[in-house]
Design a protein around this motif. Structure first.
Motif, short mmCIF file in Angstrom:
data_model
loop_
_atom_site.label_atom_id
_atom_site.label_comp_id
_atom_site.label_asym_id
_atom_site.label_seq_id
_atom_site.Cartn_x
_atom_site.Cartn_y
_atom_site.Cartn_z
N GLU A 1 0.83 -1.20 0.00
CA GLU A 1 0.00 0.00 0.00
C GLU A 1 0.87 1.25 0.00
O GLU A 1 1.95 1.28 0.60
N LEU A 2 0.37 2.27 -0.66
CA LEU A 2 0.95 3.61 -0.63
C LEU A 2 -0.17 4.57 -0.26
O LEU A 2 -1.29 4.40 -0.72
N SER A 3 0.14 5.57 0.54
CA SER A 3 -0.89 6.51 0.95
C SER A 3 -0.32 7.92 0.93
O SER A 3 0.86 8.13 1.20
N ILE A 4 -1.17 8.88 0.61
CA ILE A 4 -0.80 10.29 0.65
C ILE A 4 -1.99 11.09 1.16
O ILE A 4 -3.14 10.78 0.84
N THR A 5 -1.71 12.07 2.00
CA THR A 5 -2.73 13.00 2.46
C THR A 5 -2.50 14.33 1.77
O THR A 5 -1.39 14.87 1.81
N LEU A 6 -3.53 14.82 1.11
CA LEU A 6 -3.46 16.10 0.40
C LEU A 6 -4.18 17.16 1.21
O LEU A 6 -5.37 17.02 1.49
N ASP A 7 -3.44 18.17 1.61
CA ASP A 7 -4.02 19.29 2.36
C ASP A 7 -3.28 20.56 1.98
O ASP A 7 -2.46 20.55 1.05
N SER A 8 -3.55 21.63 2.66
CA SER A 8 -2.96 22.92 2.28
C SER A 8 -1.44 22.90 2.32
O SER A 8 -0.80 23.68 1.61
N SER A 9 -0.84 22.01 3.09
CA SER A 9 0.62 21.98 3.19
C SER A 9 1.30 21.48 1.91
O SER A 9 2.43 21.86 1.63
N ASN A 10 0.62 20.65 1.14
CA ASN A 10 1.26 20.14 -0.09
C ASN A 10 0.51 20.49 -1.37
O ASN A 10 0.99 20.17 -2.46
N ILE A 11 -0.65 21.11 -1.27
CA ILE A 11 -1.32 21.55 -2.50
C ILE A 11 -1.31 23.07 -2.65
O ILE A 11 -1.62 23.58 -3.72
N GLY A 12 -0.95 23.77 -1.58
CA GLY A 12 -0.77 25.21 -1.68
C GLY A 12 -2.00 26.06 -1.43
O GLY A 12 -1.94 27.28 -1.57
N PHE A 13 -3.11 25.46 -1.07
CA PHE A 13 -4.33 26.21 -0.75
C PHE A 13 -5.24 25.30 0.04
O PHE A 13 -5.06 24.09 0.08
N ASN A 14 -6.24 25.89 0.69
CA ASN A 14 -7.22 25.12 1.44
C ASN A 14 -8.41 24.84 0.53
O ASN A 14 -9.10 25.76 0.11
N PRO A 15 -8.65 23.56 0.19
CA PRO A 15 -9.73 23.25 -0.75
C PRO A 15 -11.12 23.65 -0.26
O PRO A 15 -12.02 23.83 -1.06
N SER A 16 -11.29 23.83 1.04
CA SER A 16 -12.63 24.21 1.53
C SER A 16 -12.94 25.67 1.22
O SER A 16 -14.07 26.11 1.39
N GLN A 17 -11.97 26.42 0.75
CA GLN A 17 -12.17 27.83 0.41
C GLN A 17 -12.56 27.96 -1.07
O GLN A 17 -11.85 28.56 -1.86
N GLY A 18 -13.66 27.36 -1.44
CA GLY A 18 -14.20 27.51 -2.79
C GLY A 18 -14.00 26.31 -3.70
O GLY A 18 -14.73 26.14 -4.66
N TYR A 19 -13.03 25.46 -3.41
CA TYR A 19 -12.77 24.29 -4.26
C TYR A 19 -13.52 23.10 -3.70
O TYR A 19 -12.99 22.24 -3.03
#
Length: 123
Positions: A21-39
């Motif tokens: 298994e491989l796992s990744i968590t995507l959040d503001s630290s690695n995508i550069g913005f907070n997805p809850s702010q409009g995305y």
């Protein structure tokens, strides 16, 4: 027209665990913005199924504790088949999310190329 921010990640096959298994968590630290702010929506796809196996997507509701994730229920509750299925998360009935956790199962010896498009329908 909707605004889209696309992010690409490479998950190294050498990092898989004993259960392949491989796992990744995507959040503001690695995508550069907070997805809850409009995305509100995300489209998730990856490379060939030979390399990545199957994957599941969990989401963290906006404002929840950092380790609290809920499973995203896909069609018939099945895992998505890498290289075949594209997962769309963020239906109107879903809560806003501020992080996604993507876990690949049955990973082969090849790296996994992950593509995520975050969609802001208000742009």
């Amino acid at each position: 027209m909707a605004g889209v921010k696309v992010r690409r990640f490479t998950l190294k096959a050498v990092d898989k665990n004993a259960q392949d298994e491989l796992s990744i968590t995507l959040d503001s630290s690695n995508i550069g913005f907070n997805p809850s702010q409009g995305y509100r929506k995300a489209q998730i796809a990856c490379n060939e199924y030979d390399a990545a196996g199957e994957f599941k997507v969990d989401f963290r509701p906006a404002g929840a504790d950092s380790d609290f994730f809920l499973p995203f229920i896909s069609q018939e509750g099945q895992l998505a088949e890498a290289g075949v299925d594209t997962v769309l998360i963020g239906r109107d009935i879903d809560p806003l999310f501020d992080a996604l956790k993507i876990t690949f199962q049955g990973v082969a010896a090849t790296d996994v190329e992950l593509y995520v498009g975050f969609i802001n329908e208000n742009d």
